[in-house]
Design a protein around this motif. Structure first.
Motif, PDB file in Angstrom:
ATOM      1  N   ALA A  12      -7.654  -6.631 -12.467  1.00 32.69           N
ATOM      2  CA  ALA A  12      -7.678  -5.838 -13.697  1.00 32.69           C
ATOM      3  C   ALA A  12      -6.517  -4.847 -13.728  1.00 32.69           C
ATOM      4  O   ALA A  12      -5.962  -4.571 -14.777  1.00 32.69           O
ATOM      5  N   PHE A  13      -6.139  -4.336 -12.558  1.00 27.29           N
ATOM      6  CA  PHE A  13      -5.027  -3.375 -12.514  1.00 27.29           C
ATOM      7  C   PHE A  13      -3.685  -4.062 -12.260  1.00 27.29           C
ATOM      8  O   PHE A  13      -2.667  -3.393 -12.133  1.00 27.29           O
ATOM      9  N   GLY A  14      -3.716  -5.381 -12.124  1.00 27.70           N
ATOM     10  CA  GLY A  14      -2.477  -6.133 -11.894  1.00 27.70           C
ATOM     11  C   GLY A  14      -1.793  -5.728 -10.606  1.00 27.70           C
ATOM     12  O   GLY A  14      -0.575  -5.571 -10.551  1.00 27.70           O
ATOM     13  N   LYS A  15      -2.578  -5.496  -9.547  1.00 27.30           N
ATOM     14  CA  LYS A  15      -2.001  -4.965  -8.309  1.00 27.30           C
ATOM     15  C   LYS A  15      -1.795  -6.033  -7.243  1.00 27.30           C
ATOM     16  O   LYS A  15      -1.636  -5.701  -6.070  1.00 27.30           O
ATOM     17  N   GLU A  16      -1.807  -7.306  -7.622  1.00 28.23           N
ATOM     18  CA  GLU A  16      -1.710  -8.366  -6.618  1.00 28.23           C
ATOM     19  C   GLU A  16      -0.439  -8.217  -5.766  1.00 28.23           C
ATOM     20  O   GLU A  16      -0.499  -8.250  -4.541  1.00 28.23           O
ATOM     21  N   LEU A  17       0.700  -8.017  -6.464  1.00 23.30           N
ATOM     22  CA  LEU A  17       1.966  -7.970  -5.709  1.00 23.30           C
ATOM     23  C   LEU A  17       2.015  -6.743  -4.803  1.00 23.30           C
ATOM     24  O   LEU A  17       2.471  -6.817  -3.660  1.00 23.30           O
ATOM     25  N   THR A  18       1.541  -5.604  -5.329  1.00 27.71           N
ATOM     26  CA  THR A  18       1.535  -4.386  -4.505  1.00 27.71           C
ATOM     27  C   THR A  18       0.678  -4.606  -3.271  1.00 27.71           C
ATOM     28  O   THR A  18       1.051  -4.198  -2.161  1.00 27.71           O
ATOM     29  N   GLU A  19      -0.485  -5.230  -3.465  1.00 22.71           N
ATOM     30  CA  GLU A  19      -1.385  -5.461  -2.335  1.00 22.71           C
ATOM     31  C   GLU A  19      -0.735  -6.380  -1.311  1.00 22.71           C
ATOM     32  O   GLU A  19      -0.823  -6.146  -0.111  1.00 22.71           O
ATOM     33  N   VAL A  20      -0.067  -7.451  -1.816  1.00 20.84           N
ATOM     34  CA  VAL A  20       0.597  -8.386  -0.897  1.00 20.84           C
ATOM     35  C   VAL A  20       1.661  -7.634  -0.101  1.00 20.84           C
ATOM     36  O   VAL A  20       1.789  -7.793   1.113  1.00 20.84           O
ATOM     37  N   GLN A  21       2.393  -6.767  -0.825  1.00 16.91           N
ATOM     38  CA  GLN A  21       3.464  -6.011  -0.160  1.00 16.91           C
ATOM     39  C   GLN A  21       2.894  -5.098   0.931  1.00 16.91           C
ATOM     40  O   GLN A  21       3.407  -5.042   2.049  1.00 16.91           O
ATOM     41  N   LYS A  22       1.779  -4.402   0.600  1.00 16.95           N
ATOM     42  CA  LYS A  22       1.195  -3.479   1.585  1.00 16.95           C
ATOM     43  C   LYS A  22       0.630  -4.249   2.775  1.00 16.95           C
ATOM     44  O   LYS A  22       0.740  -3.827   3.917  1.00 16.95           O
ATOM     45  N   TYR A  23       0.039  -5.400   2.480  1.00 14.98           N
ATOM     46  CA  TYR A  23      -0.503  -6.221   3.567  1.00 14.98           C
ATOM     47  C   TYR A  23       0.648  -6.712   4.452  1.00 14.98           C
ATOM     48  O   TYR A  23       0.554  -6.713   5.678  1.00 14.98           O
ATOM     49  N   SER A  24       1.766  -7.094   3.779  1.00 18.03           N
ATOM     50  CA  SER A  24       2.924  -7.591   4.545  1.00 18.03           C
ATOM     51  C   SER A  24       3.445  -6.527   5.491  1.00 18.03           C
ATOM     52  O   SER A  24       3.861  -6.818   6.613  1.00 18.03           O
ATOM     53  N   GLU A  25       3.427  -5.250   5.020  1.00 20.80           N
ATOM     54  CA  GLU A  25       3.912  -4.168   5.898  1.00 20.80           C
ATOM     55  C   GLU A  25       3.086  -4.115   7.179  1.00 20.80           C
ATOM     56  O   GLU A  25       3.613  -3.969   8.276  1.00 20.80           O
ATOM     57  N   LYS A  26       1.780  -4.246   7.005  1.00 17.70           N
ATOM     58  CA  LYS A  26       0.885  -4.211   8.178  1.00 17.70           C
ATOM     59  C   LYS A  26       1.146  -5.425   9.059  1.00 17.70           C
ATOM     60  O   LYS A  26       1.207  -5.328  10.286  1.00 17.70           O
ATOM     61  N   ILE A  27       1.304  -6.556   8.403  1.00 18.89           N
ATOM     62  CA  ILE A  27       1.511  -7.795   9.155  1.00 18.89           C
ATOM     63  C   ILE A  27       2.850  -7.753   9.894  1.00 18.89           C
ATOM     64  O   ILE A  27       2.983  -8.273  10.997  1.00 18.89           O
ATOM     65  N   ASP A  28       3.856  -7.092   9.260  1.00 17.73           N
ATOM     66  CA  ASP A  28       5.169  -6.982   9.916  1.00 17.73           C
ATOM     67  C   ASP A  28       5.037  -6.218  11.228  1.00 17.73           C
ATOM     68  O   ASP A  28       5.638  -6.574  12.238  1.00 17.73           O
ATOM     69  N   TYR A  29       4.223  -5.140  11.182  1.00 16.87           N
ATOM     70  CA  TYR A  29       4.014  -4.348  12.397  1.00 16.87           C
ATOM     71  C   TYR A  29       3.352  -5.220  13.471  1.00 16.87           C
ATOM     72  O   TYR A  29       3.741  -5.202  14.641  1.00 16.87           O
ATOM     73  N   ILE A  30       2.367  -6.014  13.012  1.00 18.77           N
ATOM     74  CA  ILE A  30       1.675  -6.905  13.957  1.00 18.77           C
ATOM     75  C   ILE A  30       2.674  -7.913  14.530  1.00 18.77           C
ATOM     76  O   ILE A  30       2.655  -8.226  15.714  1.00 18.77           O
ATOM     77  N   PHE A  31       3.581  -8.367  13.658  1.00 14.37           N
ATOM     78  CA  PHE A  31       4.565  -9.345  14.115  1.00 14.37           C
ATOM     79  C   PHE A  31       5.461  -8.736  15.195  1.00 14.37           C
ATOM     80  O   PHE A  31       5.794  -9.384  16.189  1.00 14.37           O
ATOM     81  N   GLU A  32       5.848  -7.458  14.981  1.00 18.33           N
ATOM     82  CA  GLU A  32       6.692  -6.784  15.977  1.00 18.33           C
ATOM     83  C   GLU A  32       5.975  -6.742  17.332  1.00 18.33           C
ATOM     84  O   GLU A  32       6.555  -7.028  18.368  1.00 18.33           O
ATOM     85  N   LEU A  33       4.686  -6.376  17.270  1.00 16.21           N
ATOM     86  CA  LEU A  33       3.897  -6.328  18.515  1.00 16.21           C
ATOM     87  C   LEU A  33       3.798  -7.720  19.124  1.00 16.21           C
ATOM     88  O   LEU A  33       3.945  -7.913  20.332  1.00 16.21           O
ATOM     89  N   ALA A  34       3.546  -8.702  18.257  1.00 20.01           N
ATOM     90  CA  ALA A  34       3.380 -10.074  18.740  1.00 20.01           C
ATOM     91  C   ALA A  34       4.675 -10.578  19.377  1.00 20.01           C
ATOM     92  O   ALA A  34       4.654 -11.350  20.331  1.00 20.01           O
ATOM     93  N   LYS A  35       5.841 -10.104  18.825  1.00 23.49           N
ATOM     94  CA  LYS A  35       7.130 -10.521  19.391  1.00 23.49           C
ATOM     95  C   LYS A  35       7.260 -10.021  20.826  1.00 23.49           C
ATOM     96  O   LYS A  35       7.649 -10.751  21.730  1.00 23.49           O
ATOM     97  N   LYS A  36       6.873  -8.733  21.006  1.00 25.95           N
ATOM     98  CA  LYS A  36       6.910  -8.143  22.353  1.00 25.95           C
ATOM     99  C   LYS A  36       6.006  -8.949  23.279  1.00 25.95           C
ATOM    100  O   LYS A  36       6.361  -9.265  24.415  1.00 25.95           O
TER     101      LYS A  36
END
Ligand SMILES: Nc1ncnc2c1ncn2[C@@H]1O[C@H](COP(=O)(O)OP(=O)(O)OP(=O)(O)O)[C@@H](O)[C@H]1O
Length: 716
Positions: free
Chosen positions: A336-360
């Protein structure tokens, strides 16, 4: 546990009578624990509030030491203390406010708990964890028996295989075939036994594990559902679900597969080292010199790797539970608020951090597995080298060298297995501690306190007397301060007020979802804390603003209102639905009353949901009705149908209705206006409206203005 409480209560009443206090009521259970037991302390306050007793079990004199510890805190100065073989009863004068005292006990409780946690040694947790296996002891004993057989076969195999090799190399040609055949037949028989024993072990272990998990889940779910509502305000649903699903599985696995694998690894490593010494002491001494330092390095490295892996898992859980789970379950709002892209972006930020940890973690894992593989191979090569030298000097046969190599291989595997046993055990202990915390938690007020009042007849008179209340999570923001309101039996009281003034909170207090901080909420003159909570709720029907329907059929949702849904006939369900104006729309669904609704089924409109909820309340046939009128506008037809259903439902009952519609307010016997944490005005609709300067008049004018604005906007 329940039996103990009853015994304690009887004992207390007896002692109370000795000091001429005959009438007392149970108040709150406090769950003070010491390091050897988890037993409830019980505080009782006599009706006139003049005194209070604390009953606690005696454990090797500990109660008295706890008493003195509480005394030194300056909180309790008992007038008299009786000591019985099982309990200590302390009589206090409640010159201080009893709520204050309760708070102090609570604070003491949390202090005791904290210090207890810091003092807790893992051995206690291990003991508690092992206690879970007690009901499965016979199955587990049999599994351990099979484990011994299977491991003995596994560990004798290298020795006999070495014999086969020696037979191949050294048997004289005339005996060769018969010796080889009989040795192989014998070994096949032994291996078959080993295989069967292993299969039996796995089966028994898995069944025991599943039984343990089943029991844990049952106990935990029951403990969660018994907690007071305030607990759910403080605890995230995802966290509770995690405990029910993941933590229970971890504990089950830790106690069965892991324990069995750990025992097997330990036994095999011991037997392997013994056999290596037996086959070739000099080669064994050489290996035992090289392996321990490498193993130590591997353990240190492994721990480091695990800590990184834990951080990755935590971050992943946070991203999944907080972000993904919440957003997916509320997809309609996101859309309803059209926030799909924002949510994907915020989730990606979290996932990026996880990826950094996973790389280590990947770099470390690569190093770890590369180095351990390399050291394993180098050890094997050195054994071959040294063994070759021994063979050259005829100190060893080829069969013995082969056996030795196989044992070395098994010992390596067993040590690796044992290190993973330790990490799974630690995980299991962590999960177990989280489970005990929840399972041992006593709800602040019980669900079904058998000793409390269950009056024969209920008229339905409601009263809030000088009630002060703040939600447990927001103690600094009072909702009510000295609020008083009476609803005579059989009348309709409409409650109005601006948003956030606490209208729904009145309903929560009447249902005893929370207790007031001071003052009394009463039904027919009985403080509801004296009434059996099950009994009380069985006489109250509720229809909330946004009724919740469960993911099951409409018939089951309606039957949910009855005390015993299995006793409800389909005719009763039809009748309730007809009165609630729900029958017609339900029948229009292809599956009628069997239509599954809720998240996984057909989505009903707001008005339809309300009518199903009204049918549910009708089936319950309560004496008291608490209604929260829908604020969201229904279409004219739905509004009429819901209104008609509500009027039928309200007939002949005491009704407290949080009213938003003018028609409801006008037809109520009295209207109460909430503001500034209390009831500011009360009277009939006409009387309140007649007061020009009154709050109600202002509220109505404001509402009329807003409605006119809305209409204007609609027709523009
Ligand atoms: N479980 C809770 N924990 C903490 N605060 C709460 C809780 N439920 C409600 N509140 C707060 O209590 C206050 C009163 O809430 P309540 O829902 O009773 O108001 P209301 O008058 O029914 O509002 P509305 O008309 O908007 O439904 C609000 O400020 C709300 O934020």
């Amino acid at each position: 546990m329940y039996g103990t409480m009853l015994r304690m209560t009887r004992f207390t009443v007896g002692k109370l009578q000795q000091c001429n206090i005959t009438c007392c009521r149970s108040d709150t259970f406090y769950h003070l624990s010491n390091r050897t037991s988890r037993t409830p302390w019980k505080r009782q306050v006599c009706k006139n509030g003049s005194c209070e007793v604390l009953v606690m079990p005696v454990y090797k004199g500990r109660s008295l030491s706890w008493l003195s510890c509480l005394r030194t805190g300056g909180l309790f100065l008992p007038k008299r203390v009786w000591t019985h073989s099982r309990h200590t009863v302390a009589l206090y004068s409640t010159s201080t406010d009893s709520k204050q005292t309760a708070k102090s006990v609570s604070n003491q409780e949390s202090k005791v708990k904290t210090s207890e946690n810091s003092l807790r040694v893992p051995s206690e947790d291990v003991k508690k964890l092992l206690q879970l296996t007690y009901p499965q002891r016979w199955r587990l004993t049999a599994a351990v028996g099979f484990l011994v057989i299977a491991s003995s076969v596994t560990m004798s195999a290298p020795y006999f295989l070495g014999k086969v090799i020696d037979t191949i190399y050294t048997s004289p040609p005339e005996d060769f075939t018969s010796s080889l055949t009989s040795l192989c037949i014998m070994l096949t028989g032994v291996f078959l036994c080993g295989g069967a024993a292993n299969a039996a072990r796995v089966y028994l272990m898995q069944i025991s594990g599943e039984q343990i998990v089943r029991k844990l889940r049952e106990t935990l779910f029951s403990s969660i559902l018994k907690q007071e509502v305030g607990f759910f305000d403080k605890t995230r649903t995802g966290e509770l679900i995690n405990r029910l699903s993941a933590d229970t599985a971890i504990v089950g696995n830790c106690l069965t597969d892991n324990l069995s694998d750990g025992l097997r690894s330990l036994a095999q490593a011991g037997a392997g080292v013994g056999m290596m010494l037996y086959v070739s002491p000099s080669l064994a001494a050489f290996v035992l010199m090289v392996v321990p330092p490498i193993a130590c390095l591997a353990v240190i490295f492994g721990r480091f790797l695990r800590s990184i892996s834990r951080r990755t898992q935590d971050a992943l859980a946070e991203a999944t539970q907080v972000r993904a789970e919440e957003r997916i379950s509320n997809i309609r709002t996101v859309r309803a608020f059209g926030k799909e892209l924002t949510e994907v972006q915020k989730y990606s930020e979290k996932i990026d951090y996880i990826f950094e940890l996973a790389k280590k973690e990947a770099v470390l894992s690569a190093g770890f597995y590369g180095v351990t593989g390399l050291s394993g191979n180098i050890i094997m090569l050195s054994v071959l080298y040294k063994g070759g030298l021994l063979m050259a000097s005829e100190a060893m046969t080829v069969g013995q060298l082969s056996s030795f190599l196989m044992y070395a291989f098994w010992v390596g595997i067993s040590i690796a297995g044992f290190s993973s046993f330790y990490s799974v055990l630690m995980k299991g202990l962590g999960a177990g501690t989280r489970l005990w915390e929840l399972m041992d938690r006593k709800p602040e007020f019980p669900l079904n306190e058998g000793l409390l009042l269950k009056p024969e007849q209920l008229k339905g008179e409601l009263e809030f007397r000088n009630v002060c209340f703040a939600y447990p999570t927001r103690k600094d923001s009072p909702i009510f301060q000295d609020l008083s309101l009476s609803v005579p039996a059989g009348s309709v009281m409409a409650v109005v007020g601006s948003s956030g003034t606490g209208k729904s909170t009145l309903v929560s207090l009447l249902l005893r979802l929370y207790d007031p901080d001071s003052g009394v909420v009463s039904v027919d003159g009985h403080d509801i804390r004296d009434l059996n909570p099950y009994w009380l709720r069985s006489h109250i029907g509720t229809v909330s603003q946004e009724p919740v329907l469960f993911s099951c059929s409409i018939a089951e949702n309606i039957a949910y209102g009855a005390a015993d849904p299995s006793q409800v006939t389909i005719e009763n369900i039809y009748r309730a639905a007809q009165i609630a104006n729900a029958h017609d729309f339900i029948q229009e669904f292809p599956k009628g009353y069997d239509t599954v609704v809720g998240e996984k089924g057909v989505l009903l409109s707001g008005g339809q949901k309300q009518r199903v909820a009204i049918a549910r309340a009708l089936l319950k046939n309560p004496k008291i009705l608490l209604l929260d009128e829908a604020t969201s506008a229904l279409d004219a037809e739905n509004e009429f149908l819901v209104q008609e259903a509500l009027e039928r439902l309200m007939d002949g009952r005491t009704v407290l209705i949080i009213a938003h519609r003018l028609s409801t307010i006008q037809s109520a016997d009295a209207v109460a206006v909430l503001d500034q944490h209390r009831v500011m005005e009360i009277g009939s609709h006409a009387k309140l409206l007649a007061n020009d300067q009154g709050l109600f008049r202002k509220l109505m004018e404001k509402q009329a203005f807003l409605q006119a604005e809305q209409k204007h906007a609609l027709f523009k």
